[in-house]
Scaffold this motif. Structure first.
Motif, PDB file in Angstrom:
ATOM      1  N   PHE A   1       0.831  -1.205   0.000  1.00 15.32           N
ATOM      2  CA  PHE A   1       0.000   0.000   0.000  1.00 15.32           C
ATOM      3  C   PHE A   1       0.869   1.260   0.000  1.00 15.32           C
TER       4      PHE A   1
ATOM      5  N   TYR B   1       4.118   3.668  -3.280  1.00 12.93           N
ATOM      6  CA  TYR B   1       4.180   4.951  -3.990  1.00 12.93           C
ATOM      7  C   TYR B   1       4.988   5.969  -3.192  1.00 12.93           C
TER       8      TYR B   1
ATOM      9  N   ARG C   1       2.242  -5.539  -9.585  1.00 13.35           N
ATOM     10  CA  ARG C   1       1.855  -4.149  -9.767  1.00 13.35           C
ATOM     11  C   ARG C   1       2.617  -3.524 -10.939  1.00 13.35           C
TER      12      ARG C   1
ATOM     13  N   PRO D   1      -4.249  11.546  -4.096  1.00 15.39           N
ATOM     14  CA  PRO D   1      -4.447  10.193  -4.642  1.00 15.39           C
ATOM     15  C   PRO D   1      -3.135   9.531  -5.055  1.00 15.39           C
ATOM     16  N   HIS D   2      -3.059   8.232  -4.879  1.00 14.11           N
ATOM     17  CA  HIS D   2      -1.881   7.446  -5.248  1.00 14.11           C
ATOM     18  C   HIS D   2      -2.337   6.025  -5.556  1.00 14.11           C
ATOM     19  N   TYR D   3      -1.423   5.170  -5.997  1.00 11.65           N
ATOM     20  CA  TYR D   3      -1.743   3.767  -6.242  1.00 11.65           C
ATOM     21  C   TYR D   3      -0.483   2.931  -6.049  1.00 11.65           C
TER      22      TYR D   3
ATOM     23  N   GLU E   1      -4.701   6.656 -11.054  1.00 12.11           N
ATOM     24  CA  GLU E   1      -4.348   6.180 -12.400  1.00 12.11           C
ATOM     25  C   GLU E   1      -5.120   6.964 -13.464  1.00 12.11           C
TER      26      GLU E   1
ATOM     27  N   SER F   1     -10.456   5.331  -3.971  1.00 12.93           N
ATOM     28  CA  SER F   1     -10.068   4.211  -4.823  1.00 12.93           C
ATOM     29  C   SER F   1      -8.724   4.488  -5.480  1.00 12.93           C
ATOM     30  N   TRP F   2      -7.870   3.457  -5.551  1.00 14.90           N
ATOM     31  CA  TRP F   2      -6.574   3.610  -6.215  1.00 14.90           C
ATOM     32  C   TRP F   2      -6.728   3.997  -7.676  1.00 14.90           C
ATOM     33  N   ARG F   3      -7.812   3.566  -8.300  1.00 11.21           N
ATOM     34  CA  ARG F   3      -7.991   3.832  -9.733  1.00 11.21           C
ATOM     35  C   ARG F   3      -8.029   5.333 -10.020  1.00 11.21           C
TER      36      ARG F   3
ATOM     37  N   ASN G   1      -1.930   4.535   5.118  1.00 10.51           N
ATOM     38  CA  ASN G   1      -2.605   4.211   3.858  1.00 10.51           C
ATOM     39  C   ASN G   1      -3.700   3.167   4.043  1.00 10.51           C
TER      40      ASN G   1
ATOM     41  N   SER H   1      -4.063   8.873   3.853  1.00 12.78           N
ATOM     42  CA  SER H   1      -4.651   8.752   2.516  1.00 12.78           C
ATOM     43  C   SER H   1      -6.165   8.880   2.536  1.00 12.78           C
TER      44      SER H   1
END
Length: 326
Positions: A23, A26, A140, A106-108, A243, A238-240, A67, A87
């Motif tokens: 998690f 990043y 990942r 935001p991050h992923y 992205e 959401s991680w998306r 996170n 987060s």
């Protein structure tokens, strides 16, 4: 100012005090790019190994990056730290409104295996938990600052988990999937991924698909003309979303339940809705006015470049510390 902070970071020694799980990849990547980091075993923080917490020291100050899915602030870590970066800083939860708690962008999760091995020493490989973490990281995608890719077809990709205790989130996502699947102009791919016990959890079988490999998932969302976002488990980000921002995708989103340091502005960086009945109208608007959708996507990418890259987030953390006199 950014150049000055980057110079300060380059001279900063950061000591990692626990072995975080994927998690936190990043942030490990960003801190490593912008400062000198090393890991030192700390009995005090050993219980936080392989958790979504990244704990580090700068001088005599302790900094925490949380996170985890939003529950409550970890009291032990809060009392020990100078700042508690989070987060998923829930807007409506009192625990997250404490004075030392700060929101994150935001991050992923990303693949940082070489860094992970270098930091945490090959001796740790005797741990089955460490080996499992390496396997997860290997699946990942590696971090890359993407070029904006504007699509000219009507392909939409959306795949998501079927959560046992998140019926509202599931219902919103089901509505988006069903609207896309029934839209005559849209070529849709995706759906809810099947649960291990094959429990459909109230989701229609027509919406169930096999789980996508994380690297393929990242590739397909980059090809999608629209990215859909809604609050995840317990209201988490959401991680998306990160992205989507990195790709410069037009984002359709339900309002956030967590706080961001800098807001994503409606119709400038993102398009917010509060009801699933609005989904079809937004899809039609994107199809009919691609130039506007591209501009919103470009603005989203600008937001990512300014605030969300690993380097920018490391800068944000250090700047917060420096304004406190650390």
């Amino acid at each position: 100012m950014l150049g000055r902070i980057q110079f300060i970071l380059a001279r900063t020694n950061i000591t990692i005090l626990n072995i975080p799980n994927y998690f936190c990849s990043y942030y490990l990547y960003g801190l490593n790019k912008m400062a000198k980091i090393k890991y030192v075993f700390s009995p005090r923080y050993q219980e936080y190994n392989f958790t979504p917490f990244l704990i580090f020291s700068i001088g005599n100050q302790i900094v925490v990056i949380d996170n985890d899915d939003p529950r409550i602030v970890d009291t032990q870590l809060y009392e020990a730290c100078t700042f508690y970066f989070c987060s998923n800083k829930l807007i409506a939860k009192t625990s997250y409104q404490q004075i030392k708690v700060r929101p994150l962008y935001p991050h992923y999760p990303i693949n940082i295996i070489p860094l992970y091995l270098r930091l945490f020493n090959l001796k740790t490989l005797i741990s089955s938990r460490f080996t499992k973490e390496l396997y997860i990281l290997s699946r990942r995608p590696r971090y890359k600052n993407k070029k904006v890719r504007h699509t000219y077809d009507n392909y939409v990709f959306f795949s998501c988990s079927n959560w046992k205790n998140e019926q509202e989130a599931n219902a919103i996502r089901a509505a988006f999937i069903e609207t896309c699947k029934s839209h005559p102009a849209i070529k849709f791919e995706g759906g809810f991924t099947s649960r291990k016990n094959n429990n459909l959890n109230g989701i229609d079988t027509s919406l169930i698909v096999n789980k996508y490999h994380p690297k393929k998932f990242s590739k397909l969302i980059r090809q999608s003309m629209i990215g859909f976002n809604n609050p995840a488990v317990k209201g988490a980000m959401s991680w998306r979303l990160a992205e989507y921002l990195n790709n410069g995708t037009f984002i359709l989103s339900y309002p956030f339940k967590i706080e961001l340091p800098t807001a994503l502005v409606h119709k400038e960086h993102i398009y917010y809705i509060k009801n699933t009945s609005c989904i079809k109208a937004v899809l039609n608007a994107v199809i009919d006015n691609r130039s506007h959708a591209r501009q919103v996507g470009t603005n989203a990418k600008d937001y990512f470049e300014r605030y969300c890259t690993p380097e920018a987030q490391a800068n944000y953390i250090l700047k917060t510390l420096s304004t406190a006199g650390i």
